[in-house]
Design a protein around this motif. Structure first.
Motif, PDB file in Angstrom:
ATOM      1  N   GLN A   1       0.862  -1.167   0.000  1.00 25.31           N
ATOM      2  CA  GLN A   1       0.000   0.000   0.000  1.00 25.31           C
ATOM      3  C   GLN A   1       0.912   1.234   0.000  1.00 25.31           C
ATOM      4  OE1 GLN A   1      -2.292   0.100   3.580  1.00 25.31           O
ATOM      5  NE2 GLN A   1      -4.160   0.690   2.502  1.00 25.31           N
ATOM      6  N   CYS A   2       0.600   2.225  -0.851  1.00 21.55           N
ATOM      7  CA  CYS A   2       1.462   3.398  -0.990  1.00 21.55           C
ATOM      8  C   CYS A   2       1.675   4.083   0.368  1.00 21.55           C
ATOM      9  CB  CYS A   2       0.847   4.378  -1.980  1.00 21.55           C
ATOM     10  SG  CYS A   2       1.760   5.909  -2.127  1.00 21.55           S
ATOM     11  N   PRO A   3       2.967   4.186   0.831  1.00 25.39           N
ATOM     12  CA  PRO A   3       3.204   4.776   2.151  1.00 25.39           C
ATOM     13  C   PRO A   3       2.918   6.278   2.202  1.00 25.39           C
ATOM     14  CG  PRO A   3       5.286   4.188   1.107  1.00 25.39           C
ATOM     15  CD  PRO A   3       4.207   3.722   0.188  1.00 25.39           C
ATOM     16  N   PHE A   4       2.802   6.936   1.035  1.00 24.10           N
ATOM     17  CA  PHE A   4       2.575   8.389   1.027  1.00 24.10           C
ATOM     18  C   PHE A   4       1.101   8.741   1.212  1.00 24.10           C
ATOM     19  CE2 PHE A   4       6.431   7.696  -1.487  1.00 24.10           C
ATOM     20  CZ  PHE A   4       7.315   8.356  -0.650  1.00 24.10           C
ATOM     21  N   CYS A   5       0.225   8.002   0.490  1.00 23.19           N
ATOM     22  CA  CYS A   5      -1.207   8.328   0.564  1.00 23.19           C
ATOM     23  C   CYS A   5      -1.986   7.256   1.314  1.00 23.19           C
ATOM     24  CB  CYS A   5      -1.758   8.503  -0.839  1.00 23.19           C
ATOM     25  SG  CYS A   5      -1.629   7.007  -1.834  1.00 23.19           S
ATOM     26  N   GLU A   6      -1.252   6.228   1.800  1.00 24.58           N
ATOM     27  CA  GLU A   6      -1.859   5.087   2.482  1.00 24.58           C
ATOM     28  C   GLU A   6      -3.028   4.495   1.693  1.00 24.58           C
ATOM     29  OE1 GLU A   6      -2.417   5.713   6.689  1.00 24.58           O
ATOM     30  OE2 GLU A   6      -0.439   6.616   6.854  1.00 24.58           O
TER      31      GLU A   6
ATOM     32  N   LYS B   1      -4.842   5.916  -0.779  1.00 23.41           N
ATOM     33  CA  LYS B   1      -5.882   6.797  -1.344  1.00 23.41           C
ATOM     34  C   LYS B   1      -5.576   7.171  -2.797  1.00 23.41           C
ATOM     35  CE  LYS B   1      -7.012   8.870   3.124  1.00 23.41           C
ATOM     36  NZ  LYS B   1      -5.761   8.518   3.869  1.00 23.41           N
ATOM     37  N   GLY B   2      -4.317   7.111  -3.193  1.00 16.43           N
ATOM     38  CA  GLY B   2      -3.945   7.488  -4.564  1.00 16.43           C
ATOM     39  C   GLY B   2      -3.205   8.812  -4.581  1.00 16.43           C
ATOM     40  N   CYS B   3      -1.972   8.812  -5.137  1.00 16.35           N
ATOM     41  CA  CYS B   3      -1.182  10.048  -5.233  1.00 16.35           C
ATOM     42  C   CYS B   3      -0.255   9.948  -6.439  1.00 16.35           C
ATOM     43  CB  CYS B   3      -0.393  10.286  -3.944  1.00 16.35           C
ATOM     44  SG  CYS B   3       0.944   9.108  -3.684  1.00 16.35           S
ATOM     45  N   LYS B   4       0.630  10.963  -6.594  1.00 18.56           N
ATOM     46  CA  LYS B   4       1.523  11.006  -7.750  1.00 18.56           C
ATOM     47  C   LYS B   4       2.491   9.811  -7.747  1.00 18.56           C
ATOM     48  CE  LYS B   4       4.736  14.288  -9.723  1.00 18.56           C
ATOM     49  NZ  LYS B   4       5.926  14.553  -8.917  1.00 18.56           N
ATOM     50  N   THR B   5       3.043   9.507  -6.548  1.00 16.67           N
ATOM     51  CA  THR B   5       4.030   8.421  -6.442  1.00 16.67           C
ATOM     52  C   THR B   5       3.461   7.073  -6.894  1.00 16.67           C
ATOM     53  OG1 THR B   5       5.061   9.573  -4.601  1.00 16.67           O
ATOM     54  CG2 THR B   5       5.643   7.258  -4.868  1.00 16.67           C
ATOM     55  N   CYS B   6       2.229   6.804  -6.482  1.00 14.83           N
ATOM     56  CA  CYS B   6       1.641   5.500  -6.821  1.00 14.83           C
ATOM     57  C   CYS B   6       0.796   5.591  -8.089  1.00 14.83           C
ATOM     58  CB  CYS B   6       0.816   4.971  -5.651  1.00 14.83           C
ATOM     59  SG  CYS B   6      -0.538   6.068  -5.176  1.00 14.83           S
ATOM     60  N   LYS B   7       0.914   6.707  -8.796  1.00 13.30           N
ATOM     61  CA  LYS B   7       0.145   6.944 -10.027  1.00 13.30           C
ATOM     62  C   LYS B   7      -1.338   6.673  -9.791  1.00 13.30           C
ATOM     63  CE  LYS B   7       4.012   5.915 -13.135  1.00 13.30           C
ATOM     64  NZ  LYS B   7       4.954   4.929 -12.565  1.00 13.30           N
TER      65      LYS B   7
HETATM   66 ZN   LIG Z   1       0.137   7.011  -3.227  1.00  9.43          ZN
END
Ligand SMILES: [Zn+2]
Length: 350
Positions: free
Chosen positions: A268-273, A275-281
């Motif tokens: 799970q993306c550690p930045f947005c947990e 939710k979806g962000c730039k790092t995880c596209k």
């Molecule tokens: Zn993310």
């Protein structure tokens, strides 16, 4: 000119030179004296030129006397030169005296690179799960890097544009992964095996997310009763310890020559947990590595009975883990030797 006259001239010269010697007051005067008295056109040489007029019998007597004076003068000149140098040193030491009571300059040292910090942290986490760290050579034989791992000769990974070969040794490569250490461990030890191998690997690749040299950590677990659930449990433990937050782990079916079945490891993306962000596209997931159950062909190549033993293996990029933990988007910043960059992440060692 008679021998008496010449010897008389030499004695006068000797006296005059002693007077001149006593008057020398510095390096310049000393050099002038040396040229005047001992040089090729010096006074002593001039007197000796007249020796040709003497008889063969008298010549050595005058020669011996002249040499005696020359030696005396030379010794005196050398002593004075040494004396002048000593005085010069003493003067410099006095003028360049260091004030030891001044506060010292701050030395920034012993800062650890974030790649090293991340690598040690991962090793420590796996050690807690019972994995023993193993190391191997960075320059490898094809057998350990490819053949034993079920990577056939025609596989694209073995192509020149992907792998660094050693010139003149077509079977020697810079290891493209840390997996050859798994092979070496399987050949050297008997199951059950639990090991992790951290280290440098090399691939002909260079952009924002790839470097020709980077670091990997791989793990191997072999026993009589092992399955993908154990693998996922170990990975989930590692992710929780490393990121210090509960993140979901997802194994996505994939293919690797050395594992069957194989999977990509997503977290799970550690930045947005998630939710979806730039790092995880915007997907909520990021890939951290690959894993799977060890292919029976690999066990056979390493002398382990595939009917008796099962095992899982996993691997991930250490820079990748550091980038996700510290929120970096360009892998190349790790290798720019920028002190300001490094000092932001490293822990201090006493
Ligand atoms: Zn993310």
């Amino acid at each position: 000119m008679s021998i008496e006259n010449l010897l008389q001239s030499l004695s006068e010269l000797e006296q005059k030179s002693q007077t001149a010697l006593a008057a020398i007051d510095g390096p310049d005067a000393l050099e002038k004296f040396r040229v005047e008295w001992l040089g090729k056109k010096g006074q002593l040489t001039e007197v000796m030129k007249s020796m040709g007029q003497l008889s063969a019998e008298d010549r050595p007597k005058v020669g011996a006397r002249a040499n005696e004076i020359r030696t005396q003068l030379q010794v005196a000149v050398d002593l004075l030169a040494e004396d002048h140098q000593n005085k010069e040193w003493a003067k410099r030491l006095e003028s360049e005296r260091i004030d030891v009571t001044l506060p010292g300059r701050k030395v920034s040292g012993n800062q650890e690179h974030p790649v090293r910090t991340t690598m040690e942290e991962l090793v420590r986490i796996f050690e807690k799960c019972g994995f023993m760290p193993e190391l191997g050579p960075e320059v490898e034989h094809e057998f350990f890097n490819f053949d034993a791992l079920n990577i056939p000769a025609a596989h694209p990974a073995r192509a020149l544009q992907d792998t660094f070969y050693v010139k003149g040794y077509p079977q020697i490569v810079l290891r493209t992964q840390t997996s050859p250490v798994q092979v070496r461990t399987m050949l050297a030890q008997k199951p059950p095996i639990r090991m992790v191998c951290p280290g440098r690997v090399f691939r002909a690749d260079y952009d924002a997310t790839h470097s020709p040299m980077f670091h990997q950590i791989e793990g191997l677990f072999i026993d009589t009763d092992v399955h993908m659930g154990d693998l996922k449990g170990i990975l989930a433990t590692m992710i929780r310890d490393f990121f210090r937050v509960e993140l979901k782990v997802r194994l996505r079916p994939s293919f690797f020559p050395f594992t069957e079945p194989s999977a990509e490891i997503d977290i799970q993306c550690p930045f947005c947990e998630g939710k979806g962000c730039k790092t995880c596209k915007s997907s909520g997931w990021v890939e951290i590595g690959g894993c799977g159950m060890v292919d029976p062909e690999v066990f056979k190549a390493c002398g382990i009975d595939p009917d008796k033993y099962k095992g899982f293996a996993f691997g991930m990029g250490i820079e990748r883990m550091a980038m996700l933990k510290y929120g970096l988007d360009d892998l190349r910043t790790f290798y720019e030797s920028d002190q300001k960059f490094v000092s932001q992440f490293s822990r201090w060692r006493s």
